[in-house]
Design a protein around this motif. Structure first.
Motif, PDB file in Angstrom:
ATOM      1  N   LEU A 121      15.333   4.854  47.215  1.00  0.00           N
ATOM      2  CA  LEU A 121      15.959   5.336  45.985  1.00  0.00           C
ATOM      3  C   LEU A 121      14.936   5.463  44.865  1.00  0.00           C
ATOM      4  N   VAL A 122      14.009   4.515  44.775  1.00  0.00           N
ATOM      5  CA  VAL A 122      12.950   4.597  43.765  1.00  0.00           C
ATOM      6  C   VAL A 122      12.138   5.879  43.950  1.00  0.00           C
ATOM      7  N   ILE A 123      11.731   6.131  45.175  1.00  0.00           N
ATOM      8  CA  ILE A 123      10.882   7.297  45.460  1.00  0.00           C
ATOM      9  C   ILE A 123      11.628   8.599  45.187  1.00  0.00           C
ATOM     10  N   ASN A 124      12.878   8.675  45.635  1.00  0.00           N
ATOM     11  CA  ASN A 124      13.616   9.920  45.439  1.00  0.00           C
ATOM     12  C   ASN A 124      14.002  10.134  43.978  1.00  0.00           C
ATOM     13  N   GLY A 125      14.161   9.043  43.228  1.00  0.00           N
ATOM     14  CA  GLY A 125      14.394   9.192  41.800  1.00  0.00           C
ATOM     15  C   GLY A 125      13.219   9.847  41.108  1.00  0.00           C
ATOM     16  N   ILE A 126      12.012   9.422  41.449  1.00  0.00           N
ATOM     17  CA  ILE A 126      10.806  10.026  40.886  1.00  0.00           C
ATOM     18  C   ILE A 126      10.712  11.492  41.299  1.00  0.00           C
ATOM     19  N   MET A 127      11.036  11.769  42.550  1.00  0.00           N
ATOM     20  CA  MET A 127      10.966  13.141  43.060  1.00  0.00           C
ATOM     21  C   MET A 127      11.971  14.043  42.349  1.00  0.00           C
ATOM     22  N   GLY A 128      13.221  13.574  42.221  1.00  0.00           N
ATOM     23  CA  GLY A 128      14.251  14.396  41.587  1.00  0.00           C
ATOM     24  C   GLY A 128      14.006  14.619  40.111  1.00  0.00           C
ATOM     25  N   ALA A 129      13.634  13.552  39.394  1.00  0.00           N
ATOM     26  CA  ALA A 129      13.362  13.692  37.961  1.00  0.00           C
ATOM     27  C   ALA A 129      12.121  14.535  37.723  1.00  0.00           C
ATOM     28  N   GLY A 130      11.132  14.408  38.599  1.00  0.00           N
ATOM     29  CA  GLY A 130       9.920  15.211  38.456  1.00  0.00           C
ATOM     30  C   GLY A 130      10.197  16.691  38.619  1.00  0.00           C
TER      31      GLY A 130
END
Length: 296
Positions: free
Chosen positions: A176-185
Motif C-alpha cells: 500500500l505504501v508503494i502504490n500510494g507513492i505510485m498513484g499520487a506521483g
C-alpha cells in the motif's frame, strides 16, 4: 534460478490466472514446476495450463497454492467455505497470497490458515506486466523468516528481489505504501502536464523534456512515453489502482494518519476508474489533457 527435474517437480495451483499470474506461471513452468489454475470464469490465457472447477479441487492436487485475485471480496470467495481452497489444503502446505488486499483481509487469511495448519504468506508484488514478463518483479513478503525461506525458490523464479518486510501483514502494508507513492506521483504528473499544455508549451517538447529529468521515476517515464502516443493498454488497470488507493486511505485512517495528498489523488483516480476502468491508470493523463484542450 534452480531448474527442477520432472520427477521431483512440485505442483503449484494458481487461484486467479490473469495477466500477472499467467506470466508468473510461465516462469515457474520454465523452472520445472507443474502448474494448474482456477478462475471463476473457467478461462485461462494459457491453453496448456489445466483448469480446475473449484478452489477446493485445485488445492487438493497442489503442493503450494498461489493466490492472485483483484480484491478482498474475490479473496474471501476463493479461500473460505466448503469449496474454498483452505478446505482442500493439507496441513503444513504453503499458501502464497500475491493479491493486493487490505491488511484486515490479510490478517483474516493468516488466522484461518493457522486454524487449518496451513502456512500463509502475504506476498504482493511491485511491478506491472512488463516486470512479470521479464521475471523482474519485487516480491514484498510478510511472514516468518523460515517460511519465507521455504518459498524462496518460487519467488526467485518470478522476481529479481524478495523483500522480507516483517511478520504476517507486513507485505500487504508495504504494498500500500508503494502504490500510494505510485498513484499520487502519476496524479501530480498528469496535473503538471495539463498546466504545461494549457500554458502553451509544445506537447512533444514537454513529454520529451520530462523523459530526461531526474525528478520523474522510471515507472512514470514509461507511462509518459505511452501517453504521448495515446497508448493506455492496461499494464495496471485504473480499477485496480483506485482500489489500492482506497485501501490505503482506509488503512491510514485506522492509524489516524492524515493523508490529504493521497485523498486528493484518490479522487482523481476514481474519475479515471469511472471513465476507463480497464485501461491503464495513466489514462488520467489523457483526462487532464482533454480538460485543458476543451478550455482553449
Amino acid at each position: 534460478m534452480q531448474i527442477l527435474s520432472p520427477e521431483n517437480a512440485p505442483r503449484i495451483g494458481f487461484i486467479g490466472f490473469g495477466a500477472m499470474a499467467s506470466r508468473m506461471g510461465d516462469h515457474l513452468k520454465t523452472a520445472g514446476y507443474t502448474i494448474s489454475a482456477y478462475t471463476p470464469s473457467g478461462r485461462s490465457p494459457s491453453p496448456a495450463v489445466p483448469m480446475l472447477p473449484t478452489p477446493l479441487a485445485l488445492a487438493k492436487q497442489a503442493d503450494t497454492v498461489v493466490v492472485c485475485v483483484p480484491d478482498d471480496e474475490a479473496l474471501a470467495a476463493s479461500m473460505y467455505g466448503e469449496n474454498g481452497a483452505l478446505a482442500g489444503m493439507t496441513k503444513g502446505s504453503l499458501l502464497i497470497n500475491t493479491s493486493s488486499v487490505s491488511p484486515e483481509a490479510t490478517a483474516t487469511l493468516y488466522e484461518a490458515g493457522q486454524k487449518h495448519g496451513v502456512v500463509v504468506l502475504d506476498a504482493p508484488v511491485s511491478g506491472s506486466t512488463p516486470e512479470a514478463d521479464s521475471a523482474s518483479l519485487v516480491i514484498l513478503v510478510g511472514g516468518d523468516k523460515e517460511d519465507v525461506a521455504r518459498a524462496a525458490p518460487i519467488f526467485d523464479a518470478i522476481g529479481k528481489l524478495t523483500i522480507h518486510a516483517g511478520p504476517s501483514g507486513s507485505g500487504a502494508r508495504l504494498k500500500l505504501v508503494i502504490n500510494g507513492i505510485m498513484g499520487a506521483g502519476l496524479t501530480t504528473l498528469a496535473e503538471s502536464v495539463a498546466y504545461g499544455l494549457s500554458a502553451g508549451l509544445d506537447r512533444s517538447m514537454l513529454f520529451d523534456a520530462l523523459d530526461q529529468v531526474a525528478v520523474i521515476s522510471p515507472h512514470h517515464k514509461r507511462k509518459l512515453k505511452a501517453a504521448k502516443d495515446g497508448n493506455f493498454a492496461p499494464q495496471f488497470p485504473a480499477r485496480l489502482m483506485q482500489k489500492d488507493m482506497r485501501l490505503l486511505l482506509d488503512a491510514a485512517a485506522r492509524e489516524a494518519v492524515p493523508v490529504p495528498t493521497l485523498a486528493a489523488a484518490t479522487q482523481q483516480l476514481s474519475l479515471t476508474r469511472r471513465l476507463s476502468p480497464n485501461e491503464d491508470y495513466s489514462s488520467l493523463i489523457r483526462v487532464m489533457e482533454k480538460i485543458v484542450a476543451n478550455d482553449r
